[in-house]
Design an enzyme around this catalytic site. Structure first.
Site, PDB file in Angstrom:
ATOM      1  N   ASP A 169      -1.817  -2.852  12.066  1.00  0.00           N
ATOM      2  CA  ASP A 169      -2.773  -1.821  12.181  1.00  0.00           C
ATOM      3  C   ASP A 169      -3.837  -1.892  13.161  1.00  0.00           C
ATOM      4  O   ASP A 169      -4.561  -1.318  13.731  1.00  0.00           O
ATOM      5  CB  ASP A 169      -3.572  -1.514  10.815  1.00  0.00           C
ATOM      6  CG  ASP A 169      -2.447  -0.784  10.054  1.00  0.00           C
ATOM      7  OD1 ASP A 169      -1.373  -0.618  10.294  1.00  0.00           O
ATOM      8  OD2 ASP A 169      -2.752  -0.533   8.555  1.00  0.00           O
ATOM      9  N   VAL A 193     -12.367 -14.576   8.957  1.00  0.00           N
ATOM     10  CA  VAL A 193     -12.775 -14.707  10.450  1.00  0.00           C
ATOM     11  C   VAL A 193     -13.800 -14.076  10.948  1.00  0.00           C
ATOM     12  O   VAL A 193     -13.869 -12.737  10.524  1.00  0.00           O
ATOM     13  CB  VAL A 193     -11.587 -14.609  11.420  1.00  0.00           C
ATOM     14  CG1 VAL A 193     -11.972 -14.598  12.912  1.00  0.00           C
ATOM     15  CG2 VAL A 193     -10.258 -15.615  10.939  1.00  0.00           C
ATOM     16  N   CYS A 232       7.721   7.484   8.414  1.00  0.00           N
ATOM     17  CA  CYS A 232       7.151   8.145   7.387  1.00  0.00           C
ATOM     18  C   CYS A 232       7.860   8.678   6.324  1.00  0.00           C
ATOM     19  O   CYS A 232       8.115   9.746   6.703  1.00  0.00           O
ATOM     20  CB  CYS A 232       5.740   8.836   8.039  1.00  0.00           C
ATOM     21  SG  CYS A 232       4.558   9.358   7.099  1.00  0.00           S
ATOM     22  N   ALA A 279       6.331   0.174   8.474  1.00  0.00           N
ATOM     23  CA  ALA A 279       7.615   0.595   8.696  1.00  0.00           C
ATOM     24  C   ALA A 279       7.532   0.039  10.350  1.00  0.00           C
ATOM     25  O   ALA A 279       8.498  -0.489  10.937  1.00  0.00           O
ATOM     26  CB  ALA A 279       8.030   2.047   8.727  1.00  0.00           C
ATOM     27  N   LYS A 292       0.566   3.908  12.511  1.00  0.00           N
ATOM     28  CA  LYS A 292       0.054   2.683  11.992  1.00  0.00           C
ATOM     29  C   LYS A 292       0.749   2.772  10.516  1.00  0.00           C
ATOM     30  O   LYS A 292       0.057   3.275   9.668  1.00  0.00           O
ATOM     31  CB  LYS A 292      -1.470   2.560  11.904  1.00  0.00           C
ATOM     32  CG  LYS A 292      -1.978   2.532  13.027  1.00  0.00           C
ATOM     33  CD  LYS A 292      -3.473   2.127  13.195  1.00  0.00           C
ATOM     34  CE  LYS A 292      -4.206   2.156  14.488  1.00  0.00           C
ATOM     35  NZ  LYS A 292      -3.657   0.920  15.380  1.00  0.00           N
ATOM     36  N   THR A 293       1.944   1.967  10.554  1.00  0.00           N
ATOM     37  CA  THR A 293       2.501   1.942   9.151  1.00  0.00           C
ATOM     38  C   THR A 293       3.237   0.705   8.859  1.00  0.00           C
ATOM     39  O   THR A 293       3.395   0.033  10.022  1.00  0.00           O
ATOM     40  CB  THR A 293       3.742   3.063   9.102  1.00  0.00           C
ATOM     41  OG1 THR A 293       4.533   2.789  10.322  1.00  0.00           O
ATOM     42  CG2 THR A 293       3.342   4.414   9.331  1.00  0.00           C
ATOM     43  N   GLN A 338       0.775  -1.225   0.100  1.00  0.00           N
ATOM     44  CA  GLN A 338       0.028  -0.047  -0.236  1.00  0.00           C
ATOM     45  C   GLN A 338       0.934   1.187   0.112  1.00  0.00           C
ATOM     46  O   GLN A 338       0.379   2.109  -0.597  1.00  0.00           O
ATOM     47  CB  GLN A 338      -0.798   0.115   1.189  1.00  0.00           C
ATOM     48  CG  GLN A 338      -1.792  -1.221   1.235  1.00  0.00           C
ATOM     49  CD  GLN A 338      -2.763  -1.522   2.545  1.00  0.00           C
ATOM     50  OE1 GLN A 338      -3.038  -0.447   3.152  1.00  0.00           O
ATOM     51  NE2 GLN A 338      -2.908  -2.735   2.829  1.00  0.00           N
ATOM     52  N   CYS A 356      -1.016   5.278   8.021  1.00  0.00           N
ATOM     53  CA  CYS A 356      -0.031   6.237   7.515  1.00  0.00           C
ATOM     54  C   CYS A 356      -0.524   7.829   7.550  1.00  0.00           C
ATOM     55  O   CYS A 356      -1.316   8.172   6.552  1.00  0.00           O
ATOM     56  CB  CYS A 356       0.461   6.034   6.005  1.00  0.00           C
ATOM     57  SG  CYS A 356       1.685   6.919   5.583  1.00  0.00           S
TER      58      CYS A 356
HETATM   59  P1  FAD Z   1      -2.993  -5.092   5.920  1.00  0.00           P
HETATM   60  O1  FAD Z   1      -1.611  -4.992   5.418  1.00  0.00           O
HETATM   61  O2  FAD Z   1      -4.081  -4.074   5.531  1.00  0.00           O
HETATM   62  O3  FAD Z   1      -3.567  -6.512   5.932  1.00  0.00           O
HETATM   63  C1  FAD Z   1      -4.651  -6.823   6.426  1.00  0.00           C
HETATM   64  C2  FAD Z   1      -4.717  -8.276   5.992  1.00  0.00           C
HETATM   65  O4  FAD Z   1      -6.222  -8.881   6.858  1.00  0.00           O
HETATM   66  C3  FAD Z   1      -5.574  -8.314   4.607  1.00  0.00           C
HETATM   67  O5  FAD Z   1      -4.784  -9.114   3.787  1.00  0.00           O
HETATM   68  C4  FAD Z   1      -7.036  -8.656   4.667  1.00  0.00           C
HETATM   69  O6  FAD Z   1      -7.472  -9.467   3.543  1.00  0.00           O
HETATM   70  C5  FAD Z   1      -6.813  -9.455   5.948  1.00  0.00           C
HETATM   71  N1  FAD Z   1      -8.407  -9.400   6.494  1.00  0.00           N
HETATM   72  C6  FAD Z   1      -9.042  -8.568   6.903  1.00  0.00           C
HETATM   73  N2  FAD Z   1     -10.093  -9.013   7.591  1.00  0.00           N
HETATM   74  C7  FAD Z   1     -10.074 -10.242   7.893  1.00  0.00           C
HETATM   75  C8  FAD Z   1     -10.676 -11.449   8.300  1.00  0.00           C
HETATM   76  N3  FAD Z   1     -12.076 -11.212   8.995  1.00  0.00           N
HETATM   77  N4  FAD Z   1     -10.424 -12.656   8.628  1.00  0.00           N
HETATM   78  C9  FAD Z   1      -9.171 -12.650   7.935  1.00  0.00           C
HETATM   79  N5  FAD Z   1      -8.368 -12.160   7.148  1.00  0.00           N
HETATM   80  C10 FAD Z   1      -8.672 -10.632   7.126  1.00  0.00           C
HETATM   81  N6  FAD Z   1       2.972   2.492   5.548  1.00  0.00           N
HETATM   82  C11 FAD Z   1       4.616   2.768   5.549  1.00  0.00           C
HETATM   83  O7  FAD Z   1       5.194   2.116   6.117  1.00  0.00           O
HETATM   84  N7  FAD Z   1       5.058   3.808   4.786  1.00  0.00           N
HETATM   85  C12 FAD Z   1       4.205   4.294   3.954  1.00  0.00           C
HETATM   86  O8  FAD Z   1       4.623   5.375   3.259  1.00  0.00           O
HETATM   87  C13 FAD Z   1       2.913   4.252   3.933  1.00  0.00           C
HETATM   88  N8  FAD Z   1       1.865   4.862   2.991  1.00  0.00           N
HETATM   89  C14 FAD Z   1       0.806   4.316   3.037  1.00  0.00           C
HETATM   90  C15 FAD Z   1       0.087   5.023   1.818  1.00  0.00           C
HETATM   91  C16 FAD Z   1      -1.412   4.852   1.724  1.00  0.00           C
HETATM   92  C17 FAD Z   1      -2.241   5.445   0.905  1.00  0.00           C
HETATM   93  C18 FAD Z   1      -2.025   3.593   2.548  1.00  0.00           C
HETATM   94  C19 FAD Z   1      -3.236   3.261   2.430  1.00  0.00           C
HETATM   95  C20 FAD Z   1      -1.166   2.881   3.496  1.00  0.00           C
HETATM   96  C21 FAD Z   1       0.213   3.298   3.785  1.00  0.00           C
HETATM   97  N9  FAD Z   1       0.967   2.589   4.814  1.00  0.00           N
HETATM   98  C22 FAD Z   1       2.415   3.189   4.812  1.00  0.00           C
HETATM   99  C23 FAD Z   1       0.518   1.810   5.652  1.00  0.00           C
HETATM  100  C24 FAD Z   1       0.597   0.144   5.582  1.00  0.00           C
HETATM  101  O9  FAD Z   1       0.181  -0.151   4.368  1.00  0.00           O
HETATM  102  C25 FAD Z   1      -0.337  -0.190   6.576  1.00  0.00           C
HETATM  103  O10 FAD Z   1       0.304   0.080   7.877  1.00  0.00           O
HETATM  104  C26 FAD Z   1       0.070  -1.915   6.742  1.00  0.00           C
HETATM  105  O11 FAD Z   1      -0.295  -2.700   5.384  1.00  0.00           O
HETATM  106  C27 FAD Z   1      -0.582  -2.460   7.794  1.00  0.00           C
HETATM  107  O12 FAD Z   1      -0.378  -3.886   7.820  1.00  0.00           O
HETATM  108  P2  FAD Z   1      -1.329  -4.834   8.149  1.00  0.00           P
HETATM  109  O13 FAD Z   1      -0.926  -6.307   8.179  1.00  0.00           O
HETATM  110  O14 FAD Z   1      -1.754  -4.611   9.845  1.00  0.00           O
HETATM  111  O15 FAD Z   1      -2.618  -4.571   7.493  1.00  0.00           O
END
Ligand code: FAD
Length: 395
Positions: free
Chosen positions: A296, A79, A339, A307, A304-305, A44, A162
């Protein structure tokens, strides 16, 4: 149908895959199962540059099967509920998954419908967002189609992933307007529910200067509550009172309100605000000792990143392994997040900080200055490190 699992991970996003890849590298690695219904996995952070027209959106996406670490069992299901008293989760497909240890990492939920009129307005009529693979291409279309008038960029009154993203796209749009010779006809406004441009004073000072130099208007403590596409109006409410502000827009980039996913928020795992209630250093659940969380969806009071997840994962993995061996949990997360604040094409301020706003910079120069080297890191270095390092458990 009930199935027994060893380590069960909810979510195959940045957090779930990174944690699984690192766990697999441990001596006596446990058997790991990931539950995620998605067929794809997105990087993302690159959506900022997709929205700014630098890359096509396809660079952000891989098949989930491609990023699943070898040796992990993947259950393609969603889930729906947790029963931590019985070490059990339920899925949409009707399964009861029983676990020894649980890692909860389903990310953050985007609440488009929390803004009146937004679900119908988004992705057309000049209302765009970088928050979604299905939306980000329209951001660049909108910036290119803009012919002058009011360009508005919003930030909601909730935690978001982010926190820099809502303004990064504004700097890219503003530079595009200058390059196209229409800057004089454009009013660029940052309308944010936050009280200032960025939460860390060192970087806020640098950003305030940029905002002034580029003649960007700011409206702080203003929360977007309604979009009226027919009249092209955006309605904001002051976060400290009932006062209303209506801005006309010709284009608007919206960052939607966000929250913990509903199935987490309604579960016994949630804290008062809905996030998975974990210790901010050990990432262990505060009540259910065999439950851990990162990313996140967790209650970690950091930015929430992805990183941040890079630093959370090793602490979590160390503690899951220690927990399984009935040893003390020594893995410690210090709140690190970074960030890369894209302030233009070829320009990044690399903010790096930990809990309580402590500056934690990597490089031996002032990172509050805009630099091409940091832009190159953001655009080319970090995506490679992500796909080939982090998701492989290598960093
Ligand atoms: P996600 O990567 O969103 O993954 C969640 C997963 O859980 C998904 O695969 C989803 O399908 C799954 N899921 C959801 N619900 C369920 C369920 N009920 N049962 C089973 N699985 C489920 N971060 C940085 O470090 N630097 C940046 O520059 C940066 N820029 C960004 C810019 C934008 C526009 C955006 C949108 C985000 C940015 N981020 C950045 C943030 C970063 O992408 C997120 O913080 C990171 O992806 C969070 O990881 P995560 O695994 O918690 O969630």
């Amino acid at each position: 149908m009930s199935e027994q699992h060893d380590v069960l991970i909810i979510g195959g996003g940045t957090a779930g895959i990174t944690a699984a890849a690192q766990l697999l590298q441990q001596e006596a690695a446990p058997k790991i199962t990931i539950v995620d219904p998605s067929q794809t996995h997105d990087y993302q952070p690159i959506w900022t540059l997709v929205g700014g027209g630098v890359f096509p959106r396809e660079v952000s996406r891989r098949a989930m099967a491609e990023v699943m670490p070898r040796g992990v069992s993947w259950i393609r299901d969603r889930v729906t509920a947790f029963n931590p008293e019985k070490n059990e989760v339920q899925t949409e497909g009707g399964k009861q998954l029983v676990y020894n240890e649980l890692i909860v990492a389903p990310g953050i939920q985007l609440n488009w419908d929390a803004v009146k009129g937004l679900p119908d307005a988004i992705n057309k009529g000049g209302v765009c967002s970088n928050y979604g693979y299905d939306k980000v291409a329209y951001t660049w279309e909108t910036i290119q189609a803009f012919q002058g008038g009011n360009a508005v960029f919003t930030f909601p009154a909730t935690p978001i992933k982010c926190a820099g993203a809502p303004q990064k796209i504004m700097y890219l749009a503003e530079e595009t307007f200058r390059r196209r010779g229409i800057r004089e006809q454009a009013n660029v406004t940052y309308a944010s529910a936050t009280a200032s441009i960025f939460g860390i004073p060192k970087y806020a000072q640098a950003l305030d200067k940029i905002i002034e130099e580029r003649d960007i208007q700011t409206q702080f403590s203003k929360n977007l509550v309604e979009v009226r596409p027919d009249t092209r109006e955006a309605v904001f409410r002051d976060v400290n009172g009932a006062e209303e502000l209506v801005l006309e827009y010709d284009m608007m980039h919206v960052t939607p309100p966000q929250s913990a996913p509903d199935f987490v928020r309604k579960s016994p795992l949630a804290d008062g605000a809905g996030w998975v209630d974990v210790d901010k250093h050990t990432l262990q659940h505060n009540r259910y000792r065999n439950v851990f969380s990162l990313g996140d969806a967790s209650s970690l009071p950091c930015s929430k990143t992805g990183a941040a997840i890079r630093k959370q994962a090793p602490a979590l993995v160390e503690n899951v392994v220690a927990f399984r061996a009935s040893k003390p949990l020594l893995g410690h997360y210090d709140g690190y997040a970074s960030c890369p604040l894209v302030t233009g094409y070829g320009k990044v301020i690399l903010a790096e900080f930990g809990y309580d706003g402590v500056i934690m910079e990597t490089f031996p120069f002032d990172q509050a200055q805009e630099r091409y080297s940091m832009y190159a890191l953001k655009a080319y270095g970090l995506p490679n490190l992500y796909w080939h390092g982090m998701l492989q458990g290598r960093m």
